[in-house]
Design an enzyme around this catalytic site. Structure first.
Site, PDB file in Angstrom:
ATOM      1  N   ASP A 463       0.755  -1.343  -0.089  1.00  0.00           N
ATOM      2  CA  ASP A 463       0.009  -0.061  -0.103  1.00  0.00           C
ATOM      3  C   ASP A 463       0.762   1.248  -0.027  1.00  0.00           C
ATOM      4  OD1 ASP A 463      -2.266   1.547   0.038  1.00  0.00           O
ATOM      5  OD2 ASP A 463      -3.145   0.570   1.912  1.00  0.00           O
ATOM      6  N   ASP A 532     -10.718   2.225  -3.738  1.00  0.00           N
ATOM      7  CA  ASP A 532     -11.356   1.692  -2.485  1.00  0.00           C
ATOM      8  C   ASP A 532     -12.886   1.807  -2.527  1.00  0.00           C
ATOM      9  OD1 ASP A 532      -8.974   1.278  -0.943  1.00  0.00           O
ATOM     10  OD2 ASP A 532      -9.057   3.027   0.367  1.00  0.00           O
TER      11      ASP A 532
HETATM   12  C1  DGJ Z   1      -5.802   1.948   1.883  1.00  0.00           C
HETATM   13  C2  DGJ Z   1      -6.341   0.837   1.029  1.00  0.00           C
HETATM   14  O1  DGJ Z   1      -6.661   1.012  -0.279  1.00  0.00           O
HETATM   15  C3  DGJ Z   1      -7.178  -0.163   1.773  1.00  0.00           C
HETATM   16  O2  DGJ Z   1      -7.581  -1.334   0.841  1.00  0.00           O
HETATM   17  C4  DGJ Z   1      -6.621  -0.741   3.042  1.00  0.00           C
HETATM   18  O3  DGJ Z   1      -5.705  -1.628   2.874  1.00  0.00           O
HETATM   19  C5  DGJ Z   1      -6.347   0.515   3.819  1.00  0.00           C
HETATM   20  N1  DGJ Z   1      -5.329   1.481   3.153  1.00  0.00           N
HETATM   21  C6  DGJ Z   1      -5.425   0.017   5.143  1.00  0.00           C
HETATM   22  O4  DGJ Z   1      -5.223   1.176   5.956  1.00  0.00           O
END
Ligand code: DGJ
Length: 719
Positions: A463, A532
């Site tokens: 991430d 997301d």
């Molecule tokens: C952002 C990501 O896009 C999510 O899927 C998740 O992993 C969160 N970060 C976790 O903090």
């Protein structure tokens, strides 16, 4: 080596051909190399030499068609390169010296053109790597000098394309903007005279607001199956800039590269500066054909294991957020097996002790298991997963640090921040300085430690949730303007090391959603996280737009509780890429669970077509009540058609047959609705429906998508 040429008295013509297309470079009387053509290849290649003469020379206007426009000499258009020589002079003139063509494989060739300044000891080599079957070119430049002192590169593009003006409809740019949870919003408009620039200055998460990927249609906006269209994108995960200059002679100059904003690069004598590649393909047959070329190229040559397999998974982010312990996870591992997916993915929140990661404000940088949540560590979870017959994967965000962390306190000089300004946070965090080799070692170590301690770890979600504010590197000292470039190259160094040691392990490229989706990064990853926003209604549009550039096998689509759609719709939408789940399995009714389990079995039978087959967009969600998209496997024996209602108003739905594409007209296909929810019937009724490819492609089939059947998946099998 197939061919080597040098400047001669007469014009030098260099055609760069792929299966259907050609780029033609040609010198003029002053030995400037021009790009005189980009389009369908000509049947008689001897005619390439005549192209330049067909266009009126525009010397007096200062408008040229330089293959790599220098600044401060005779070309007065937007430059691809601007420099400050060691003596302070800012004039650059580049003339043709020589070129070579070599074969990398049956499909791949490399053209290298050398240009030099007749006055300064300054050289640019242009690289054109062409993929014949796929009609794709990757183009980059390597800049070098032997002046007495340091030369500053003020602008240093990867590529400079020139498209000849036409007298009818001009050029149409399709570009993308977005934000968190609303990635890849398309806009298409005719380019007017002057310069249009798309760019990013965010440092990391470079695609949060804009993308370097674009399409240029010639004459009129290309449709799915018709029209001349050029697709382009920069293979770079940092600041980018793409200029589109429509000049006074109606030519379009496209200059793509690293964004030079606050990024002058100091180049010592004898050192090479290599730009990232600019990727492009051209089609005379619309956007669908162009995108299939890119998708096929990516599977074949760019992404990790593009022709291989992927793991379906259950992720815990939306079901637990930071709130979990070993007991909860033991239950989730059982659910993973019960659901029937391959892997459990443990998300954010598993690390940090003096600063436990119980929210997004602490712990980043301290990659040790949190002793309260996981007293027995990751290794016991990996073993427990195995005991349940599933694999185990884990989330990391190794480029980042929270001020509330041991790492921040131990190494404040590893953090990107201005020494004399207050810190500014994005999601309560700061970015580590990957320009610094010690930080690169640390970030590599995060991954390496996990795999060394847990050799059976099967998946990593990488991430990246912050942009770079207050850019300053303690490591770079006087070369502060290198920070954005050296950061990305530092990141790539780490990823190269990861891949050298762990060549095939699946890695998901995530950036707080789709903040970092580009082929510069994707060459190290197996898949990316588009957004997301997993509301399937939104995802139809998001996945649709990404698919113009990226193959379905790379698109991680998770079924979550976002939105108001029933589980069937959510699963059907996730199925059009690499499928996963992020829901509480225990909350599913018996019918819902049975539906998910059987959908996964259907997916198993179709995943070869979805992951490795050809994708055809049939009905756009932007123009219709329902979107339709299909995938056909290599020998055209299996296909799947997905249909999603995107307008829930009274009476909306698919009213007429949708014509399929890419089938074998002479084959007979058994058409069957799959993913039918328990207790409901098929929209096709009970008929054993067998139709020819000919019928399906010319008459079509009505998937009957309507407000009762909001998503319909049809499987086609040749009999
Ligand atoms: C952002 C990501 O896009 C999510 O899927 C998740 O992993 C969160 N970060 C976790 O903090």
């Amino acid at each position: 080596m197939l061919f080597a040429g040098r400047a001669a008295a007469q014009d030098v013509t260099i055609p760069v051909e792929t299966q259907h297309n050609a780029i033609v470079l040609q010198t003029d009387a002053e030995k400037h190399l021009n790009m005189v053509y980009l389009g369908a290849k000509l049947a008689n290649s001897a005619e390439y030499a005549r192209i330049q003469k067909m266009y009126k020379q525009a010397d007096d206007s200062g408008v040229q068609n330089d293959v790599y426009t220098p600044s401060g000499s005779a070309s007065l258009g937007e430059p691809a390169i601007t420099v400050t020589h060691a003596d302070g002079n800012k004039s650059l003139n580049l003339t043709y010296v020589s070129h070579t063509v070599s074969k990398v494989s049956d499909d791949v060739s490399l053209l290298v053109v050398t240009l030099k300044d007749p006055v300064y000891d300054f050289e640019v080599k242009l690289y054109y790597k062409t993929y014949y079957k796929e009609d794709v070119t990757e183009q980059w430049s390597v800049i070098k000098h032997n002046e007495k002192g340091v030369v500053t590169l003020n602008k240093y593009a990867s590529a400079n394309l020139n498209l000849k003006g036409n007298t009818t409809g001009g050029f149409w740019l399709k570009q993308y903007h977005g934000n968190w949870a609303m990635e890849v919003q398309p806009e298409e408009a005719r380019l007017t005279h002057g310069i249009k620039t798309i760019d990013s200055k965010l440092g990391t998460r470079a695609n949060l607001y804009e993308h370097s990927m674009f399409a240029i249609s010639l004459d009129k906006p290309a449709t799915e199956d018709e029209g001349k269209v050029l697709y382009g994108a920069l293979e770079w995960s940092g600041n980018f800039r793409v200029d589109f200059e429509l000049d006074v002679t109606n030519n379009l100059k496209i200059i793509a590269g690293i964004n030079n904003a606050a990024s002058e690069y100091h180049l010592k004598p004898g050192v090479e500066f290599t730009t990232p590649a600019f990727l492009y393909t051209y089609s005379d047959h619309g956007k669908g054909d162009a995108s299939r070329k890119l998708q096929s190229w990516a599977r074949q040559y760019k992404i990790v294991d593009g022709n291989g397999s992927r793991l379906t998974l259950l992720n815990n982010w939306e079901s637990t957020y930071f709130d979990f312990n070993e007991t909860k996870l033991a239950g989730l591992l059982k659910d993973t097996k019960k659901l029937g997916v391959d892997l459990f993915l443990l998300d954010d929140g598993w690390f940090g002790n003096s600063h436990p990661r119980n929210g997004d404000n602490a712990g980043l940088g301290d990659w040790q298991e949190n002793k309260q949540k996981l007293p027995n560590g990751i290794s016991s979870l990996v073993k427990e997963a195995q005991a349940n017959g599933v694999k185990f994967g884990i989330w990391i965000e190794p480029e980042m640090v929270n001020p509330a962390s041991d790492l921040y306190k131990a190494h404040p000089d590893w953090v990107i921040k201005q020494p004399n300004r207050p810190e500014k946070y994005f999601r309560n965090q700061l970015v580590l300085d990957l320009a610094n080799p010690k930080v690169q070692d640390f970030v590599f170590g995060v991954v390496d430690n996990l795999f060394t301690k847990n050799p059976d770890l099967a998946y990593i979600k990488w991430d990246c949730n912050a942009v770079i504010y207050n850019a300053y590197s303690a490591y770079l000292k006087k070369d502060q303007s290198h920070i954005y470039v050296d950061y990305v190259n530092g990141l790539y160094n780490v990823l190269k090391r990861v891949r050298a040691k762990y060549p095939k392990v699946p890695l998901m490229l995530c950036s707080g959603g789709g903040g970092r989706v580009d082929y510069g990064a994707l060459q190290y990853f197996t898949e990316y996280w588009p957004s997301d926003n997993t509301d399937p209604l939104e995802r139809v549009f998001i996945q649709w737009e990404y698919s113009f550039f990226y193959p379905a096998i790379t698109s991680s689509n998770h079924v979550t509780d976002w939105g108001k759609q029933p589980i069937k719709y959510r699963v059907d939408v996730a199925m059009m890429g690499k499928m996963g789940f992020d829901i509480v399995i225990g909350k599913l009714s018996d019918n819902e669970l049975a539906f998910c389990q059987s959908a996964l079995k259907n997916y198993d039978g179709l995943k070869d077509a979805i992951w490795h087959g050809d994708q055809y967009r049939l009905a756009s969600p932007w123009d219709n009540d329902a979107a339709s998209i299909m995938y056909v496997n290599a020998d055209k024996s299996k296909a799947v058609m997905f249909n999603y209602l995107v307008n829930n108003r009274y009476g909306s739905g698919t009213k007429v047959p949708v014509r399929l594409k890419g089938l074998d007209p002479n084959k007979k296909y058994r058409v069957k609705e799959i993913n039918v929810f328990p207790g409901t019937g098929s929209v096709l009724g009970n008929e054993d429906l067998v139709l020819t490819g000919d019928f399906l492609m010319n008459v079509g089939i009505n998937p009957e998508t309507n407000t009762y059947h909001t998503s319909v998946v049809l499987q086609l099998e040749a009999i």
